[in-house]
Write a protein that holds these residues in place. Structure first.
Motif, PDB file in Angstrom:
ATOM      1  N   THR A 294       0.836  -1.204   0.000  1.00  0.00           N
ATOM      2  CA  THR A 294       0.000   0.000   0.000  1.00  0.00           C
ATOM      3  C   THR A 294       0.872   1.255   0.000  1.00  0.00           C
ATOM      4  N   ALA A 295       1.915   1.254   0.817  1.00  0.00           N
ATOM      5  CA  ALA A 295       2.830   2.403   0.853  1.00  0.00           C
ATOM      6  C   ALA A 295       3.518   2.592  -0.489  1.00  0.00           C
ATOM      7  N   ALA A 296       3.911   1.473  -1.117  1.00  0.00           N
ATOM      8  CA  ALA A 296       4.588   1.555  -2.419  1.00  0.00           C
ATOM      9  C   ALA A 296       3.665   2.132  -3.483  1.00  0.00           C
ATOM     10  N   MET A 297       2.388   1.723  -3.444  1.00  0.00           N
ATOM     11  CA  MET A 297       1.431   2.243  -4.414  1.00  0.00           C
ATOM     12  C   MET A 297       1.224   3.744  -4.225  1.00  0.00           C
ATOM     13  N   ALA A 298       1.112   4.174  -2.965  1.00  0.00           N
ATOM     14  CA  ALA A 298       0.929   5.596  -2.676  1.00  0.00           C
ATOM     15  C   ALA A 298       2.161   6.398  -3.101  1.00  0.00           C
ATOM     16  N   LYS A 299       3.339   5.835  -2.824  1.00  0.00           N
ATOM     17  CA  LYS A 299       4.581   6.536  -3.187  1.00  0.00           C
ATOM     18  C   LYS A 299       4.681   6.739  -4.692  1.00  0.00           C
ATOM     19  N   GLU A 300       4.395   5.700  -5.442  1.00  0.00           N
ATOM     20  CA  GLU A 300       4.488   5.796  -6.900  1.00  0.00           C
ATOM     21  C   GLU A 300       3.488   6.802  -7.453  1.00  0.00           C
ATOM     22  N   ALA A 301       2.292   6.837  -6.862  1.00  0.00           N
ATOM     23  CA  ALA A 301       1.243   7.726  -7.373  1.00  0.00           C
ATOM     24  C   ALA A 301       1.453   9.175  -6.975  1.00  0.00           C
ATOM     25  N   LEU A 302       2.020   9.406  -5.794  1.00  0.00           N
ATOM     26  CA  LEU A 302       2.056  10.755  -5.239  1.00  0.00           C
ATOM     27  C   LEU A 302       3.419  11.437  -5.324  1.00  0.00           C
ATOM     28  N   GLU A 303       4.466  10.727  -5.671  1.00  0.00           N
ATOM     29  CA  GLU A 303       5.785  11.354  -5.803  1.00  0.00           C
ATOM     30  C   GLU A 303       5.707  12.492  -6.826  1.00  0.00           C
ATOM     31  N   GLY A 304       6.079  13.695  -6.397  1.00  0.00           N
ATOM     32  CA  GLY A 304       6.042  14.860  -7.278  1.00  0.00           C
ATOM     33  C   GLY A 304       4.665  15.483  -7.388  1.00  0.00           C
ATOM     34  N   HIS A 305       3.674  14.893  -6.715  1.00  0.00           N
ATOM     35  CA  HIS A 305       2.299  15.417  -6.765  1.00  0.00           C
ATOM     36  C   HIS A 305       2.212  16.721  -5.976  1.00  0.00           C
ATOM     37  N   CYS A 306       1.475  17.706  -6.518  1.00  0.00           N
ATOM     38  CA  CYS A 306       1.252  18.967  -5.819  1.00  0.00           C
ATOM     39  C   CYS A 306      -0.123  18.931  -5.159  1.00  0.00           C
ATOM     40  N   ILE A 307      -0.159  19.161  -3.874  1.00  0.00           N
ATOM     41  CA  ILE A 307      -1.424  19.114  -3.152  1.00  0.00           C
ATOM     42  C   ILE A 307      -2.366  20.215  -3.625  1.00  0.00           C
ATOM     43  N   TYR A 308      -1.806  21.386  -3.940  1.00  0.00           N
ATOM     44  CA  TYR A 308      -2.611  22.514  -4.409  1.00  0.00           C
ATOM     45  C   TYR A 308      -2.193  22.883  -5.832  1.00  0.00           C
ATOM     46  N   ASP A 309      -3.152  23.387  -6.599  1.00  0.00           N
ATOM     47  CA  ASP A 309      -2.876  23.821  -7.964  1.00  0.00           C
ATOM     48  C   ASP A 309      -1.827  24.931  -7.961  1.00  0.00           C
ATOM     49  N   GLY A 310      -1.108  25.017  -9.062  1.00  0.00           N
ATOM     50  CA  GLY A 310      -0.094  26.053  -9.189  1.00  0.00           C
ATOM     51  C   GLY A 310       1.282  25.615  -8.734  1.00  0.00           C
ATOM     52  N   GLY A 311       1.443  24.313  -8.484  1.00  0.00           N
ATOM     53  CA  GLY A 311       2.746  23.817  -8.063  1.00  0.00           C
ATOM     54  C   GLY A 311       3.030  23.980  -6.588  1.00  0.00           C
ATOM     55  N   TYR A 312       1.995  24.256  -5.801  1.00  0.00           N
ATOM     56  CA  TYR A 312       2.196  24.484  -4.376  1.00  0.00           C
ATOM     57  C   TYR A 312       2.130  23.189  -3.572  1.00  0.00           C
ATOM     58  N   CYS A 313       2.955  23.131  -2.527  1.00  0.00           N
ATOM     59  CA  CYS A 313       2.987  21.993  -1.606  1.00  0.00           C
ATOM     60  C   CYS A 313       3.252  20.683  -2.351  1.00  0.00           C
ATOM     61  N   LYS A 314       4.384  20.637  -3.017  1.00  0.00           N
ATOM     62  CA  LYS A 314       4.778  19.455  -3.781  1.00  0.00           C
ATOM     63  C   LYS A 314       5.364  18.397  -2.845  1.00  0.00           C
ATOM     64  N   LEU A 315       5.001  17.142  -3.096  1.00  0.00           N
ATOM     65  CA  LEU A 315       5.444  16.031  -2.262  1.00  0.00           C
ATOM     66  C   LEU A 315       6.662  15.344  -2.865  1.00  0.00           C
ATOM     67  N   ARG A 316       7.695  15.177  -2.056  1.00  0.00           N
ATOM     68  CA  ARG A 316       8.853  14.372  -2.416  1.00  0.00           C
ATOM     69  C   ARG A 316       8.906  13.209  -1.421  1.00  0.00           C
ATOM     70  N   LEU A 317       8.771  12.002  -1.917  1.00  0.00           N
ATOM     71  CA  LEU A 317       8.566  10.855  -1.041  1.00  0.00           C
ATOM     72  C   LEU A 317       9.707   9.840  -1.107  1.00  0.00           C
ATOM     73  N   SER A 318      10.022   9.279   0.047  1.00  0.00           N
ATOM     74  CA  SER A 318      10.947   8.156   0.127  1.00  0.00           C
ATOM     75  C   SER A 318      10.436   7.232   1.236  1.00  0.00           C
ATOM     76  N   TYR A 319      11.050   6.066   1.351  1.00  0.00           N
ATOM     77  CA  TYR A 319      10.664   5.153   2.417  1.00  0.00           C
ATOM     78  C   TYR A 319      11.400   5.519   3.705  1.00  0.00           C
ATOM     79  N   SER A 320      10.678   5.460   4.815  1.00  0.00           N
ATOM     80  CA  SER A 320      11.278   5.733   6.113  1.00  0.00           C
ATOM     81  C   SER A 320      11.876   4.453   6.696  1.00  0.00           C
TER      82      SER A 320
END
Length: 340
Positions: A294-320
């Motif tokens: 589940t974590a791997a699926m979320a990471k692949e889908a959300l890496e580089g995803h911006c929570i808000y339009d306009g490039g704001y609050c971009k997510l950079r994800l790795s495994y803890s």
């Protein structure tokens, strides 16, 4: 009409030994300013590349009469002042001397601080940066990072002269299109001098290089807490997976709460726990799922995803390295299992 109006405008100004030049060619250098002005008197100071379009300059004469001579000459001459065939408009400046209130970025040094405008950090590789700046001399070291100003780099040359030549030639210019990915529109460079003189590069990585030390250890994740996974010789990810994701939130223009993160990450499975914290001046979060897939699926889908339009609050994800978070309720973190 415009000529006489312009003449009147010049003469109604209070004379100053500092002359203001406008409409300069973008590539105009100090030597060209001096060549235009030196026949009217001794030049004691210049300040170029000023104004919103960096096409203005100031020239200070040693004596007020010398400045008056220049302004008067071009105000009455049928031949306008020109540099590289472009008409230059001349008037008295409101200032009476050029005061170089040098910030650290104005004091010449052998290390340049470069801001890359119009691109994300992953869109300009360190190899491209090295290629662009090596045209002016041997590049000793490069360190890249992300700040509020955007994607930036420190580029170290052998001496001040080489760094100054690179800055004069490249400041305000764009990286050639053929060096950028097809989807990147353009990348312009803004530069100042850094207070650093010798960068401390601990690893060779995709974020930092020391071209003077071929024996430096290689670590693909060494620079500035990068969330990018290390790459093996085959180019594949070699990081260890976990059911807990570590997220770095970039360009944080809006508040990111536990509830916001829960909404984003729960789209891929049940989120058990979330913790938000500050580290190294940036906002980070730990998101715990029940299992690794589940974590791997979320990471692949959300890496580089911006929570808000306009490039704001971009997510950079790795495994803890964590597998079970020890969070405290009613703080900046939340334990969702307690509510289910």
């Amino acid at each position: 009409m415009s000529s006489s109006g312009q003449t009147q405008f010049r003469y109604t100004q209070t004379p100053s030994k500092v002359v203001h030049l406008r409409n300069l060619p973008w590539e105009c250098v100090e030597e060209e300013l001096i060549d235009l002005c030196k026949r009217f008197g001794k030049i004691v100071n210049t300040k170029s590349n000023v104004g919103a379009n960096r096409n203005q300059a100031f020239v200070e004469f040693a004596d007020l009469n010398q400045a008056i001579s220049m302004v008067s000459y071009y105000a009455s001459s049928s031949e306008p002042a020109q540099i590289r065939g472009k008409t230059v408009y001349i008037q008295y400046s409101n200032r009476h001397e050029i005061v170089n209130n040098q910030s650290p970025g104005d004091v010449p040094g052998n290390v340049l601080l470069v801001t890359f405008e119009g691109v994300e950090s992953h869109e300009v590789s360190i190899d491209v940066i090295h290629l662009v700046f090596s045209a002016f001399g041997f590049v000793h070291k490069i360190a890249t990072f992300e700040k509020a100003a955007g994607f930036q780099a420190l580029v170290q040359f052998t001496d001040v002269e080489t760094a100054s030549a690179a800055r004069s030639a490249l400041d305000g210019r764009s990286i050639p299109r053929y060096l950028l990915s097809a989807h990147v529109g353009s990348c312009s460079l803004r530069m100042s001098y850094s207070a650093h003189t010798d960068l401390n590069i601990k690893f060779q990585s995709h974020r930092s290089r020391d071209y003077t030390n071929p024996y430096l250890p290689v670590n693909q994740t060494a620079m500035d807490g990068s969330m990018q996974p290390a790459l093996g010789a085959d180019g594949k990810k070699v990081e260890s997976q976990s059911n807990v994701l570590l997220g770095l939130i970039e360009n944080m223009q809006y508040a990111v709460t536990v509830d916001v993160l829960h909404t984003v990450f729960s789209a891929y499975g049940t989120v058990q726990k979330i913790a938000i914290f500050e580290k190294n001046g940036s906002t980070q979060a730990l998101i715990q799922y029940s299992d690794i897939p589940t974590a791997a699926m979320a990471k692949e889908a959300l890496e580089g995803h911006c929570i808000y339009d306009g490039g704001y609050c971009k997510l950079r994800l790795s495994y803890s390295r964590h597998t079970d978070l020890n969070v405290k309720v009613h703080k900046i973190c939340c334990f969702f299992e307690m509510c289910t």
